[in-house]
Scaffold this active site. Structure first.
Site, short mmCIF file in Angstrom:
data_model
loop_
_atom_site.label_atom_id
_atom_site.label_comp_id
_atom_site.label_asym_id
_atom_site.label_seq_id
_atom_site.Cartn_x
_atom_site.Cartn_y
_atom_site.Cartn_z
N TYR A 1 -1.61 -0.30 11.01
CA TYR A 1 -1.80 -1.02 9.74
C TYR A 1 -0.62 -0.75 8.79
CZ TYR A 1 -3.33 -1.51 4.86
OH TYR A 1 -3.38 -1.80 3.52
N LYS B 1 2.32 -3.29 7.25
CA LYS B 1 2.54 -3.50 5.81
C LYS B 1 3.99 -3.10 5.45
CE LYS B 1 -0.14 -4.54 3.02
NZ LYS B 1 -0.60 -5.87 2.51
N THR C 1 0.83 -1.21 0.00
CA THR C 1 0.00 0.00 0.00
C THR C 1 0.87 1.26 0.00
OG1 THR C 1 -1.49 1.28 1.40
CG2 THR C 1 -0.14 -0.33 2.52
N ASP C 2 0.30 2.34 -0.53
CA ASP C 2 1.00 3.63 -0.49
C ASP C 2 1.13 4.14 0.95
OD1 ASP C 2 -1.69 4.29 -0.07
OD2 ASP C 2 -1.78 5.81 -1.64
N GLU C 3 0.33 3.56 1.87
CA GLU C 3 0.35 4.06 3.24
C GLU C 3 1.69 3.82 3.93
OE1 GLU C 3 -3.29 3.51 5.49
OE2 GLU C 3 -4.43 3.23 3.65
P1 NAD Z 1 -9.93 -7.15 2.57
O1 NAD Z 1 -9.87 -6.82 4.03
O2 NAD Z 1 -11.18 -6.88 1.82
O3 NAD Z 1 -9.62 -8.71 2.38
C1 NAD Z 1 -8.60 -9.36 3.07
C2 NAD Z 1 -8.77 -10.86 2.87
O4 NAD Z 1 -7.69 -11.52 3.53
C3 NAD Z 1 -10.07 -11.43 3.45
O5 NAD Z 1 -10.68 -12.31 2.51
C4 NAD Z 1 -9.60 -12.19 4.69
O6 NAD Z 1 -10.44 -13.29 5.00
C5 NAD Z 1 -8.21 -12.63 4.26
N1 NAD Z 1 -7.32 -12.88 5.40
C6 NAD Z 1 -7.13 -12.08 6.49
N2 NAD Z 1 -6.25 -12.67 7.32
C7 NAD Z 1 -5.88 -13.85 6.75
C8 NAD Z 1 -4.97 -14.88 7.12
N3 NAD Z 1 -4.29 -14.82 8.27
N4 NAD Z 1 -4.82 -15.91 6.29
C9 NAD Z 1 -5.51 -15.99 5.11
N5 NAD Z 1 -6.39 -15.04 4.73
C10 NAD Z 1 -6.56 -13.97 5.53
O7 NAD Z 1 -8.67 -6.44 1.94
P2 NAD Z 1 -8.50 -5.77 0.50
O8 NAD Z 1 -9.01 -4.38 0.54
O9 NAD Z 1 -9.00 -6.71 -0.55
O10 NAD Z 1 -6.91 -5.66 0.40
C11 NAD Z 1 -6.13 -6.72 -0.17
C12 NAD Z 1 -4.66 -6.34 -0.07
O11 NAD Z 1 -4.44 -5.10 -0.74
C13 NAD Z 1 -4.19 -6.13 1.36
O12 NAD Z 1 -2.90 -6.67 1.48
C14 NAD Z 1 -4.15 -4.61 1.53
O13 NAD Z 1 -3.15 -4.24 2.47
C15 NAD Z 1 -3.78 -4.18 0.12
N6 NAD Z 1 -4.26 -2.85 -0.27
C16 NAD Z 1 -5.58 -2.53 -0.17
C17 NAD Z 1 -6.02 -1.27 -0.59
C18 NAD Z 1 -7.48 -0.90 -0.53
O14 NAD Z 1 -7.81 0.25 -0.83
N7 NAD Z 1 -8.39 -1.79 -0.20
C19 NAD Z 1 -5.09 -0.34 -1.07
C20 NAD Z 1 -3.75 -0.70 -1.16
C21 NAD Z 1 -3.34 -1.97 -0.76
P1 TYD Z 2 -10.66 4.14 4.53
O1 TYD Z 2 -11.66 3.75 3.50
O2 TYD Z 2 -10.74 3.52 5.88
O3 TYD Z 2 -9.22 3.91 3.87
P2 TYD Z 2 -7.75 4.40 4.40
O4 TYD Z 2 -7.83 4.74 5.82
O5 TYD Z 2 -6.93 3.17 4.15
O6 TYD Z 2 -7.37 5.53 3.51
O7 TYD Z 2 -10.75 5.71 4.73
C1 TYD Z 2 -10.60 6.60 3.65
C2 TYD Z 2 -10.65 8.00 4.18
O8 TYD Z 2 -11.98 8.26 4.67
C3 TYD Z 2 -9.72 8.24 5.37
O9 TYD Z 2 -9.18 9.56 5.27
C4 TYD Z 2 -10.64 8.13 6.58
C5 TYD Z 2 -11.96 8.64 6.05
N1 TYD Z 2 -13.17 8.06 6.68
C6 TYD Z 2 -14.17 8.89 7.21
O10 TYD Z 2 -14.07 10.14 7.17
N2 TYD Z 2 -15.26 8.31 7.78
C7 TYD Z 2 -15.42 6.97 7.86
O11 TYD Z 2 -16.45 6.49 8.43
C8 TYD Z 2 -14.40 6.11 7.28
C9 TYD Z 2 -14.53 4.62 7.33
C10 TYD Z 2 -13.30 6.71 6.71
#
Ligand code: NAD
Ligand code: TYD
Length: 354
Positions: free
Chosen positions: A161, A165, A136-138
């Site tokens: 988090y 990562k 992630t960019d975070e």
């Molecule tokens: P999500 O929370 O929707 O899904 C995570 C999945 O991982 C779930 O299906 C969960 O059951 C599974 N999981 C959790 N712990 C586990 C374990 N110990 N063993 C096996 N499976 C397990 O997450 P997402 O949004 O689909 O993100 C997927 C990946 O992308 C993550 O690594 C996250 O850090 C990265 N990512 C997400 C975003 C975003 O905006 N959602 C952005 C950048 C990077």
């Molecule tokens: P989120 O979807 O949790 O992603 P991330 O924290 O990984 O960027 O949140 C996106 C942005 O929205 C973040 O700045 C937090 C804000 N946010 C709210 O203002 N209210 C909410 O209820 C949630 C879940 C997020």
């Protein structure tokens, strides 16, 4: 036939990746290892039920024996690790599980891949293998008003988090630097699209607007995220897996920066027009207590992946948000199911003092 161990693909991005890959390739095997935490949902994979190119295995990425046995059974060409605890607010409330899954789980996958892929007699890695870490960019921390994250921006995570990562990324790099393991890391901005669990901003707001519930905007709502339509992310992962230069990091994002309050107002406007519902208005917005350590701005410089691999984001925000809202409106049952039961207690607990 290329064989992939994909982890966490009952979640949001992973399930979209399964559909993307099955649509693109005939000759492929995807073994999907997922623990099915609160964020994992087999309903997300209904569209590939009966497809022999996708095999679901319920289990933990931290489970040494299970992961070893999967390598022995399938002789994977790729590991793509999506599995993670992924929600910043949950990491603030309970960091330990983030260390367990995101750090220990990643190290377990790296170790098992090394055992399977490194030929100790020849002292070399087997041909055509790669480990890809979905990051992630975070991990870069937060930006001020100017500039973008590049692949050389120093790692400076703030939330538990992001720290977990970042730690996982360091281990992936260490396996490359120390043992010569073939790896890539992708660092993506905020994704949105179908199947995203409604603890994250966009689906949470869609659900709340529909039910005339308050819209909890943290702080002043002027935090900026760089929104990427999930299918564009899936395309990037496929390209990096297949053509990414070994050892490299690729940032994935596409200059779709928007403040949170703009996102919330867009969802209100869209749903108000479509549902012709007088109960939907900006009066639902409630500015609530800010997130601890809230990162102000994320913004990706995607020039490296564009130049090296020809990737670009195809979906502008204005198009992606309409597709996303369409999906949630068409999949009301999905939303009702994932927001019943434990989601209610999660929501009450997370938002009660805000
Ligand atoms: P999500 O929370 O929707 O899904 C995570 C999945 O991982 C779930 O299906 C969960 O059951 C599974 N999981 C959790 N712990 C586990 C374990 N110990 N063993 C096996 N499976 C397990 O997450 P997402 O949004 O689909 O993100 C997927 C990946 O992308 C993550 O690594 C996250 O850090 C990265 N990512 C997400 C975003 C975003 O905006 N959602 C952005 C950048 C990077
Ligand atoms: P989120 O979807 O949790 O992603 P991330 O924290 O990984 O960027 O949140 C996106 C942005 O929205 C973040 O700045 C937090 C804000 N946010 C709210 O203002 N209210 C909410 O209820 C949630 C879940 C997020």
């Amino acid at each position: 036939m290329k064989k992939y161990l994909i982890t966490g693909c009952a979640g949001f991005i992973g399930s979209n990746f399964v559909y993307y890959m099955l649509k693109k390739y005939n000759d492929i095997l995807l073994v999907n290892l997922d623990k099915l935490t609160y964020a994992g949902n087999l309903e997300n994979l209904k569209g590939c039920e009966g497809d022999s190119r996708h095999i679901f295995v319920q289990g933990d990425i931290c489970d040494k024996e299970l992961v070893s046995s999967l390598f022995a059974q399938y002789d994977f060409d790729y590991v793509i690790n999506f599995a993670a605890e992924s929600h910043v607010d949950r990491s603030i409330a309970n960091p330990e599980i983030f260390v367990q899954t995101n750090v220990m789980g990643t190290v377990n996958l790296l170790q098992r891949a090394k055992e399977a892929w490194y030929d100790t007699e020849k002292k070399s890695w087997k041909e055509g293998k790669k480990y890809l870490q979905v990051s992630t960019d975070e991990v870069y921390g937060a930006l001020g008003a100017e500039g973008f994250f590049t692949e050389t921006t120093p790692i400076n995570p703030h939330s538990p988090y992001a720290s977990s990562k970042a730690s996982a990324d360091h281990f992936v790099k260490a396996f490359h630097d120390t043992y010569g393991m073939p790896i890539n890391i992708t660092r993506c901005s905020n994704n949105y699209g179908p199947y995203q669990f409604p603890e994250k901003l966009i689906p949470l707001m869609i659900n709340n607007v529909k039910h005339h519930k308050q819209l909890p905007v943290y702080g002043d709502g002027m935090q900026i995220r760089d929104w990427l339509y999930v299918e564009d992310h899936c395309k990037a992962i496929d390209m990096v897996a297949n053509a990414g230069k070994i050892g490299e990091v690729y940032n994935v994002g596409g200059h779709n920066e928007r403040p949170n309050i703009f996102i919330v107002k867009t969802i209100i406007e869209q749903l108000c027009n479509r549902l012709q519902d007088d109960g939907i208005s900006e009066a639902l917005i409630k500015h609530v207590e800010d997130r601890l350590g809230h990162d102000r701005r994320y913004g990706i410089d995607p020039n490296k992946i564009k130049a090296d691999l020809g990737w670009y984001p195809e979906t502008p925000f204005e198009v992606g948000i309409v597709k996303t809202i369409d999906w949630y409106l068409e999949n009301e049952e999905w939303m009702n199911r994932v927001t019943s039961g434990t989601y209610q207690s999660y929501y009450a607990e997370m938002y009660k003092n805000r």
